[in-house]
Design a protein around this motif. Sequence first.
Motif, mmCIF file in Angstrom:
data_model
loop_
_atom_site.group_PDB
_atom_site.id
_atom_site.type_symbol
_atom_site.label_atom_id
_atom_site.label_comp_id
_atom_site.label_asym_id
_atom_site.label_seq_id
_atom_site.Cartn_x
_atom_site.Cartn_y
_atom_site.Cartn_z
ATOM 1 N N GLY A 172 0.797 -1.218 0.000
ATOM 2 C CA GLY A 172 0.000 0.000 0.000
ATOM 3 C C GLY A 172 0.830 1.269 0.000
ATOM 4 O O GLY A 172 0.323 2.333 0.354
ATOM 5 N N ILE A 173 2.105 1.168 -0.365
ATOM 6 C CA ILE A 173 2.955 2.358 -0.457
ATOM 7 C C ILE A 173 3.491 2.474 -1.878
ATOM 8 O O ILE A 173 3.595 1.488 -2.588
ATOM 9 N N ARG A 174 3.802 3.684 -2.265
ATOM 10 C CA ARG A 174 4.374 3.922 -3.588
ATOM 11 C C ARG A 174 5.844 4.281 -3.395
ATOM 12 O O ARG A 174 6.155 5.389 -2.993
ATOM 13 N N PRO A 175 6.737 3.339 -3.674
ATOM 14 C CA PRO A 175 8.161 3.616 -3.474
ATOM 15 C C PRO A 175 8.699 4.619 -4.493
ATOM 16 O O PRO A 175 8.131 4.806 -5.566
ATOM 17 N N PHE A 176 9.795 5.237 -4.120
ATOM 18 C CA PHE A 176 10.522 6.103 -5.041
ATOM 19 C C PHE A 176 11.345 5.187 -5.933
ATOM 20 O O PHE A 176 12.162 4.414 -5.452
ATOM 21 N N ILE A 177 11.114 5.256 -7.239
ATOM 22 C CA ILE A 177 11.793 4.383 -8.192
ATOM 23 C C ILE A 177 12.788 5.206 -9.002
ATOM 24 O O ILE A 177 12.435 6.230 -9.575
ATOM 25 N N THR A 178 14.022 4.720 -9.046
ATOM 26 C CA THR A 178 15.058 5.335 -9.864
ATOM 27 C C THR A 178 15.304 4.431 -11.068
ATOM 28 O O THR A 178 15.473 3.230 -10.916
#
Length: 191
Positions: free
Chosen positions: A166-172
């Motif tokens: 349920g979280i939106r990670p920071f994607i590089t």
Amino acid sequence: MNTIFQAASDSPLPLARTLEQTVEACLVRTAEALSNAGAAADHEIFEALARVRESQLEGPPLEILETLARVTGHDEERLGLAVHQFSDAIAATLNPIPPTIPFAGKLIAPSAFYEAFDAIHKLGKALLTPVIFAEDTDAIGTASVNPIAAAIVGEEILYSVSKRFGIRPFITVARMEYESWAFLCRKHFEL
């Protein structure tokens, strides 16, 4: 937009598609970007596509940019330069342009992340796109010589982590030079 490389189904594919659908979507998007950028002749791109598709069935997987470099006649000594030029051509079609990270080959494999997300590990192996870092599930990075493959793996990570936690990670999303990429693929995927 050039559509001569279109997959059998031309409908948009949703995230959480099958591994085979995701790989095919990556191949089609990459082939179209190469063609639109004028990076190689269409018949060379078709030949590279055929070889990569065959490798997906018979293993081990091949990367389309490396395969295209071989199809266009580059020898081992110049393979890295040719792959980098194809990567630059594709990256120029993207917004934002994924940066090249020269130190990616020195990063430690995120074994715990791969264990928690086996489907992402399998996708990374199929697209030859390693996860270069995973700070828990908050910040995750992907990289490849193929910026489209790195972006697709990033999209699938975002979807999978969001669905599970349920979280939106920071994607590089980044690119690597050929030698670092080859090293990490061997290390992460035992190729």
